[in-house]
Design an enzyme around this catalytic site. Structure first.
Site, PDB file in Angstrom:
ATOM      1  N   ALA A   1      -6.648   1.663  -6.539  1.00  0.00           N
ATOM      2  CA  ALA A   1      -5.602   0.721  -6.915  1.00  0.00           C
ATOM      3  C   ALA A   1      -4.656   0.531  -5.746  1.00  0.00           C
ATOM      4  O   ALA A   1      -4.375   1.475  -4.997  1.00  0.00           O
ATOM      5  CB  ALA A   1      -4.833   1.206  -8.143  1.00  0.00           C
ATOM      6  N   LYS A   2      -4.145  -0.678  -5.608  1.00  0.00           N
ATOM      7  CA  LYS A   2      -3.207  -0.958  -4.522  1.00  0.00           C
ATOM      8  C   LYS A   2      -1.956  -0.096  -4.649  1.00  0.00           C
ATOM      9  O   LYS A   2      -1.435   0.409  -3.653  1.00  0.00           O
ATOM     10  CB  LYS A   2      -2.797  -2.440  -4.547  1.00  0.00           C
ATOM     11  CG  LYS A   2      -3.909  -3.416  -4.199  1.00  0.00           C
ATOM     12  CD  LYS A   2      -3.410  -4.852  -4.349  1.00  0.00           C
ATOM     13  CE  LYS A   2      -4.514  -5.866  -4.112  1.00  0.00           C
ATOM     14  NZ  LYS A   2      -4.057  -7.253  -4.357  1.00  0.00           N
ATOM     15  N   ARG A   3      -1.478   0.046  -5.895  1.00  0.00           N
ATOM     16  CA  ARG A   3      -0.226   0.769  -6.079  1.00  0.00           C
ATOM     17  C   ARG A   3      -0.332   2.232  -5.690  1.00  0.00           C
ATOM     18  O   ARG A   3       0.676   2.889  -5.415  1.00  0.00           O
ATOM     19  CB  ARG A   3       0.243   0.645  -7.528  1.00  0.00           C
ATOM     20  CG  ARG A   3      -0.682   1.281  -8.552  1.00  0.00           C
ATOM     21  CD  ARG A   3      -0.111   1.181  -9.955  1.00  0.00           C
ATOM     22  NE  ARG A   3      -1.024   1.705 -10.956  1.00  0.00           N
ATOM     23  CZ  ARG A   3      -1.970   0.990 -11.549  1.00  0.00           C
ATOM     24  NH1 ARG A   3      -2.125  -0.286 -11.225  1.00  0.00           N
ATOM     25  NH2 ARG A   3      -2.754   1.534 -12.456  1.00  0.00           N
TER      26      ARG A   3
END
Length: 286
Positions: free
Chosen positions: A255-257
């Site tokens: 995930a980017k986060r």
């Protein structure tokens, strides 16, 4: 003809999970002699960046992927989405909601009948709405499930379903009954963006003739409300193929986060596109 699409948001660099999803959709199209489309879902002005869009194109080219036709950028088509919102509003299916996310979260804790009641806050009283509008308060447009149900026949509402060729998170496959109430009165537009994800994606899939939506299982639940929007607008229902989500060494999905390692970082480490495709289960491209 089978038509798939890859529709990333330019809010960061692509990671292995994105590569797997893009390769899965691309391979489905090319194996069937169909079309593969690239869409940039850049409707969020606070998070999307032109440099990330450029990076997406670089990463996909590095992977060896090509696409058919021009890239569709959602930010170039806000008038299209505004027309859909106007249609739904004229039919009485929307209402203005001035509640913040914090208000909704607090209401969930106080709701006597559980979270679903808070997820369907309903319209404000007319005098309260008028006062807030006069004060220039920001609001979102929500789709009223009660009004949507009333707009459809009982047979249509009870028969809502979608065809799943992949697997849902709990192994769902085949004809999956739709549960629009699970999402509550979803937001279809916000003041800052003019449109929200559910409306933009269903509009574009219909406009672009997408026949097969190939995407990760994290978006499986979104299909329920999207099928409702398609039905309300008279748009065709694509077939869905939800695929597994890749996880890193720590067992968490990419995930980017979470600042998952990006494709650019892999290139810098000397990883080749051929090696990455093989790791992801795609031995060749082209």
């Amino acid at each position: 003809m089978l038509v798939t699409r890859f529709a990333p948001s330019p809010t960061g660099r692509l990671h292995k999970g994105h590569a797997f999803s893009a390769l899965t959709a691309w391979t489905a199209a090319r194996d069937a002699g169909g079309r593969f489309l690239l869409r940039i879902e850049d409707i969020d002005p606070t998070r999307c960046r032109p440099e990330y869009e450029t990076a997406i194109l670089e990463d996909l080219a590095w992977l060896g992927l090509d696409w058919d036709g021009p890239v569709r950028r959602q930010s170039d088509h806000r008038a299209d989405y505004a027309a859909v919102l106007a249609n739904l509003d004229e039919r009485g299916l929307l209402y203005r909601c001035f509640r913040t996310r914090k208000d909704i979260l607090n209401a969930i804790g106080d709701a006597p009948h559980g979270p679903m009641e808070a997820a369907r806050p309903g319209p404000h009283p007319a005098d309260d709405e008028a006062r807030r509008l006069d004060q220039g308060q920001a609001f979102a447009w929500r789709l009223s499930l009660n009004r949507a149900r009333a707009a459809l026949s009982e047979a249509t509402w009870n028969g809502l379903a979608f065809d799943e060729e992949g697997r849902g998170p709990e192994g769902q496959h085949g004809v999956v009954p739709v549960r629009p109430e699970a999402a509550g009165d979803v937001v279809l537009a916000r003041k800052d963006a003019g449109v929200a994800y559910h409306l933009a994606v269903t509009h574009d899939d219909a406009l672009q003739g997408v026949t097969h939506v190939v995407r990760g299982q994290d978006l499986f639940e979104a299909t329920h409300v999207q099928r409702l929007i398609q039905t309300l607008m008279g748009w065709p229902a694509p077939i869905y193929r939800h695929h597994r989500l890749l996880t890193g060494p720590d067992g968490r999905r990419y995930a980017k986060r979470d600042r998952s390692v990006t494709l650019a970082e892999l290139r810098a480490q000397g990883v080749t596109a051929q090696a990455l495709r093989a790791e992801l289960g795609f031995s060749s491209v082209g």
